[in-house]
Design a protein around this motif. Structure first.
Motif, PDB file in Angstrom:
ATOM      1  N   THR A  37       0.838  -1.204   0.000  1.00  0.00           N
ATOM      2  CA  THR A  37       0.000   0.000   0.000  1.00  0.00           C
ATOM      3  C   THR A  37       0.873   1.255   0.000  1.00  0.00           C
ATOM      4  O   THR A  37       0.593   2.217  -0.721  1.00  0.00           O
ATOM      5  N   PHE A  41       0.985   4.233  -2.905  1.00  0.00           N
ATOM      6  CA  PHE A  41       0.780   5.643  -2.560  1.00  0.00           C
ATOM      7  C   PHE A  41       1.966   6.492  -3.040  1.00  0.00           C
ATOM      8  O   PHE A  41       1.765   7.579  -3.585  1.00  0.00           O
ATOM      9  N   SER A  93     -15.521   3.150 -10.420  1.00  0.00           N
ATOM     10  CA  SER A  93     -14.967   3.319  -9.069  1.00  0.00           C
ATOM     11  C   SER A  93     -15.918   2.714  -8.034  1.00  0.00           C
ATOM     12  O   SER A  93     -15.482   2.155  -7.026  1.00  0.00           O
ATOM     13  N   PHE A  94     -17.214   2.834  -8.291  1.00  0.00           N
ATOM     14  CA  PHE A  94     -18.209   2.257  -7.380  1.00  0.00           C
ATOM     15  C   PHE A  94     -18.149   0.725  -7.425  1.00  0.00           C
ATOM     16  O   PHE A  94     -18.269   0.070  -6.403  1.00  0.00           O
ATOM     17  N   HIS A  97     -15.078  -0.513  -5.641  1.00  0.00           N
ATOM     18  CA  HIS A  97     -15.306  -0.356  -4.200  1.00  0.00           C
ATOM     19  C   HIS A  97     -16.241  -1.469  -3.699  1.00  0.00           C
ATOM     20  O   HIS A  97     -16.019  -2.034  -2.622  1.00  0.00           O
ATOM     21  N   LEU A 100     -14.252  -4.632  -3.266  1.00  0.00           N
ATOM     22  CA  LEU A 100     -13.451  -4.611  -2.038  1.00  0.00           C
ATOM     23  C   LEU A 100     -14.315  -4.808  -0.802  1.00  0.00           C
ATOM     24  O   LEU A 100     -13.940  -5.540   0.123  1.00  0.00           O
ATOM     25  N   GLU A 101     -15.472  -4.142  -0.792  1.00  0.00           N
ATOM     26  CA  GLU A 101     -16.374  -4.298   0.354  1.00  0.00           C
ATOM     27  C   GLU A 101     -16.841  -5.744   0.457  1.00  0.00           C
ATOM     28  O   GLU A 101     -16.989  -6.290   1.556  1.00  0.00           O
ATOM     29  N   ARG A 104     -14.078  -7.914   1.871  1.00  0.00           N
ATOM     30  CA  ARG A 104     -13.885  -7.611   3.293  1.00  0.00           C
ATOM     31  C   ARG A 104     -14.895  -8.357   4.153  1.00  0.00           C
ATOM     32  O   ARG A 104     -14.650  -8.631   5.321  1.00  0.00           O
ATOM     33  N   GLU A 190      -6.861  -4.753  -3.384  1.00  0.00           N
ATOM     34  CA  GLU A 190      -6.807  -3.428  -2.734  1.00  0.00           C
ATOM     35  C   GLU A 190      -5.891  -2.469  -3.498  1.00  0.00           C
ATOM     36  O   GLU A 190      -6.274  -1.321  -3.770  1.00  0.00           O
ATOM     37  N   ILE A 194      -6.896   1.008  -5.395  1.00  0.00           N
ATOM     38  CA  ILE A 194      -6.394   2.357  -5.086  1.00  0.00           C
ATOM     39  C   ILE A 194      -5.927   3.035  -6.369  1.00  0.00           C
ATOM     40  O   ILE A 194      -6.236   4.197  -6.629  1.00  0.00           O
ATOM     41  N   HIS A 197      -8.902   4.129  -8.500  1.00  0.00           N
ATOM     42  CA  HIS A 197      -9.519   5.348  -7.981  1.00  0.00           C
ATOM     43  C   HIS A 197      -8.705   6.583  -8.398  1.00  0.00           C
ATOM     44  O   HIS A 197      -9.270   7.620  -8.740  1.00  0.00           O
ATOM     45  N   ASP A 200      -9.430   7.410 -11.897  1.00  0.00           N
ATOM     46  CA  ASP A 200     -10.763   8.010 -11.948  1.00  0.00           C
ATOM     47  C   ASP A 200     -10.713   9.483 -11.539  1.00  0.00           C
ATOM     48  O   ASP A 200     -11.275  10.357 -12.218  1.00  0.00           O
ATOM     49  N   ILE A 201     -10.030   9.761 -10.429  1.00  0.00           N
ATOM     50  CA  ILE A 201      -9.903  11.146  -9.956  1.00  0.00           C
ATOM     51  C   ILE A 201      -9.233  12.018 -11.032  1.00  0.00           C
ATOM     52  O   ILE A 201      -9.676  13.129 -11.330  1.00  0.00           O
ATOM     53  N   ILE A 204     -11.622  12.939 -13.866  1.00  0.00           N
ATOM     54  CA  ILE A 204     -12.578  13.998 -13.504  1.00  0.00           C
ATOM     55  C   ILE A 204     -11.918  15.364 -13.723  1.00  0.00           C
ATOM     56  O   ILE A 204     -12.525  16.279 -14.291  1.00  0.00           O
ATOM     57  N   PHE A 207     -11.284  15.868 -17.597  1.00  0.00           N
ATOM     58  CA  PHE A 207     -12.544  16.157 -18.290  1.00  0.00           C
ATOM     59  C   PHE A 207     -12.987  17.603 -18.029  1.00  0.00           C
ATOM     60  O   PHE A 207     -13.326  18.341 -18.960  1.00  0.00           O
TER      61      PHE A 207
ATOM     62  N   PHE B   3      -4.978   4.423   5.370  1.00  0.00           N
ATOM     63  CA  PHE B   3      -4.377   4.255   4.064  1.00  0.00           C
ATOM     64  C   PHE B   3      -4.926   2.981   3.434  1.00  0.00           C
ATOM     65  O   PHE B   3      -4.287   1.938   3.463  1.00  0.00           O
ATOM     66  N   ASN B   4      -6.127   3.081   2.916  1.00  0.00           N
ATOM     67  CA  ASN B   4      -6.691   1.924   2.223  1.00  0.00           C
ATOM     68  C   ASN B   4      -7.611   2.383   1.100  1.00  0.00           C
ATOM     69  O   ASN B   4      -7.802   3.579   0.888  1.00  0.00           O
ATOM     70  N   GLU B   5      -8.182   1.415   0.424  1.00  0.00           N
ATOM     71  CA  GLU B   5      -9.018   1.715  -0.746  1.00  0.00           C
ATOM     72  C   GLU B   5     -10.236   2.536  -0.362  1.00  0.00           C
ATOM     73  O   GLU B   5     -10.650   3.447  -1.103  1.00  0.00           O
ATOM     74  N   VAL B   8      -9.479   6.155  -0.179  1.00  0.00           N
ATOM     75  CA  VAL B   8      -9.276   6.763  -1.502  1.00  0.00           C
ATOM     76  C   VAL B   8     -10.624   6.911  -2.217  1.00  0.00           C
ATOM     77  O   VAL B   8     -10.847   7.895  -2.931  1.00  0.00           O
ATOM     78  N   PHE B   9     -11.515   5.944  -1.991  1.00  0.00           N
ATOM     79  CA  PHE B   9     -12.848   6.029  -2.606  1.00  0.00           C
ATOM     80  C   PHE B   9     -13.582   7.279  -2.114  1.00  0.00           C
ATOM     81  O   PHE B   9     -14.281   7.945  -2.881  1.00  0.00           O
ATOM     82  N   TRP B  11     -12.205  10.011  -1.447  1.00  0.00           N
ATOM     83  CA  TRP B  11     -11.650  11.130  -2.206  1.00  0.00           C
ATOM     84  C   TRP B  11     -12.182  11.179  -3.635  1.00  0.00           C
ATOM     85  O   TRP B  11     -12.261  12.251  -4.230  1.00  0.00           O
ATOM     86  N   VAL B  12     -12.548  10.007  -4.173  1.00  0.00           N
ATOM     87  CA  VAL B  12     -13.200  10.008  -5.495  1.00  0.00           C
ATOM     88  C   VAL B  12     -14.511  10.794  -5.399  1.00  0.00           C
ATOM     89  O   VAL B  12     -14.824  11.618  -6.263  1.00  0.00           O
ATOM     90  N   VAL B  15     -13.660  14.624  -4.931  1.00  0.00           N
ATOM     91  CA  VAL B  15     -13.200  15.239  -6.183  1.00  0.00           C
ATOM     92  C   VAL B  15     -14.344  15.254  -7.205  1.00  0.00           C
ATOM     93  O   VAL B  15     -14.494  16.217  -7.969  1.00  0.00           O
ATOM     94  N   GLY B  19     -15.561  18.528  -8.908  1.00  0.00           N
ATOM     95  CA  GLY B  19     -15.574  18.610 -10.375  1.00  0.00           C
ATOM     96  C   GLY B  19     -16.962  18.975 -10.889  1.00  0.00           C
ATOM     97  O   GLY B  19     -17.101  19.798 -11.802  1.00  0.00           O
TER      98      GLY B  19
END
Lengths: 213, 71
Positions: A37, A41, A93-94, A97, A100-101, A104, A190, A194, A197, A200-201, A204, A207, B3-5, B8-9, B11-12, B15, B19
């Motif tokens: 991780t 980063f 991104s959803f 996520h 991952l959920e 978990r 994971e 990351i 995401h 994706d950011i 945005i 665009f 510090f995990n997904e 960061v999600f 932050w998506v 942002v 935006g």
């Protein structure tokens, strides 16, 4: 040997403990973040700087050089198609996520579904982007606008492509029975999550900057 | 901050909302207004990032396993 139950001293040990320890000593971890991780980063920080240099070039050309028309006449950017493509990428991104959920909570089927959906959405984004390039009518040689447009969107497209490779590996592993709900056992999802995401950011921002402003 | 997904999600979403506000303002007014609003958001993000980093290091130094710690 009564000292056999004594825990191994950090970073080494006496011969009693070594008699029970096979292989090299465990690596010292000074950070609270696992190295995978932390690695992604740090990589993302370097990527932000790379994108930052491209954005600096974009704004330099647009504001300082200030050409007569932006984009150059008679070309127009397909804002509606790019907007739809943005919705596709944000949706992905959803889904990652969700994957991952799911893992978990120990739901492997949910993870597989989320990964496959993310992969399909990412591939769709890339195909729409390539289709857009084909029909735009201008190339990277069409004034400074064409150069920076293809550079910025192409740089992002390359990141989507890399993300798809990472997702492919994660999806293949998921279907081969890898990953479980313990945090250290699903880092293979994971870390690409990351990265995805981040991609994706960045889109945005790309665009909003290139197509809207 | 973790510090995990999931972090960061979040932050998506942040942002994405930022935006959307820039896009909305640009379409409703003029590109210059949207660009200026975008600049305000970027500066606010930088200030937040700076303050968060400073706070993180301050807390990190107090932890036994933090930088300069004994562990």
């Amino acid at each position: 040997m009564e000292s056999a139950s004594v825990p191994l001293p950090h970073g080494g040990g006496g011969h009693t403990a070594e008699a029970h320890h096979h292989g090299p000593p465990a690596a010292n971890q000074s950070s609270r973040i696992d190295r995978q991780t932390l690695g992604i980063f740090l990589f993302i920080i370097s990527e932000v700087m790379l994108f930052g240099s491209f954005f600096a070039s974009y704004f330099f050309l647009r504001v300082v050089v200030n050409p007569v028309s932006w984009p150059p006449y008679p070309f127009e950017l397909p804002v509606a198609i790019a907007g739809m493509n943005t919705a596709i990428l944000v949706s992905s991104s959803f889904t990652i996520h969700y994957a991952l959920e799911a893992i978990r909570k120990g739901n492997r089927q949910g993870m597989k579904l989320g990964l496959v959906l993310t992969w399909i959405l990412g591939l769709t984004f890339l195909f729409v982007q390539i289709n857009e390039y084909v029909h735009l009518g201008f190339s990277g040689r069409t004034e400074s606008f064409g150069t920076i447009f293809y550079s910025l969107t192409g740089l992002h497209g390359a990141h989507v492509f890399i993300g798809l490779i990472l997702l492919s590996a994660a999806t293949l592993r998921a279907f081969r029975g890898h990953f479980s709900k313990e945090p250290e056992k699903h880092l293979g999802v994971e870390v690409p999550g990351i990265y995805w995401h981040f991609v994706d950011i960045m889109w945005i921002i790309v665009f909003a900057t290139v197509y809207i402003l | 901050m973790n510090f995990n997904e999931a972090a960061v999600f979040k932050w998506v979403l942040i942002v994405g909302a930022a935006g959307a506000s820039v896009i909305g303002l640009t379409l409703l007014t003029r590109p210059l207004v949207g660009a200026l609003w975008g600049l305000v958001l970027v500066i606010a993000g930088c200030v937040y990032g700076y303050r968060w980093t400073r706070e993180w290091w301050r807390n990190a130094k107090d932890r036994p396993d933090g930088p300069g710690g004994s562990a």
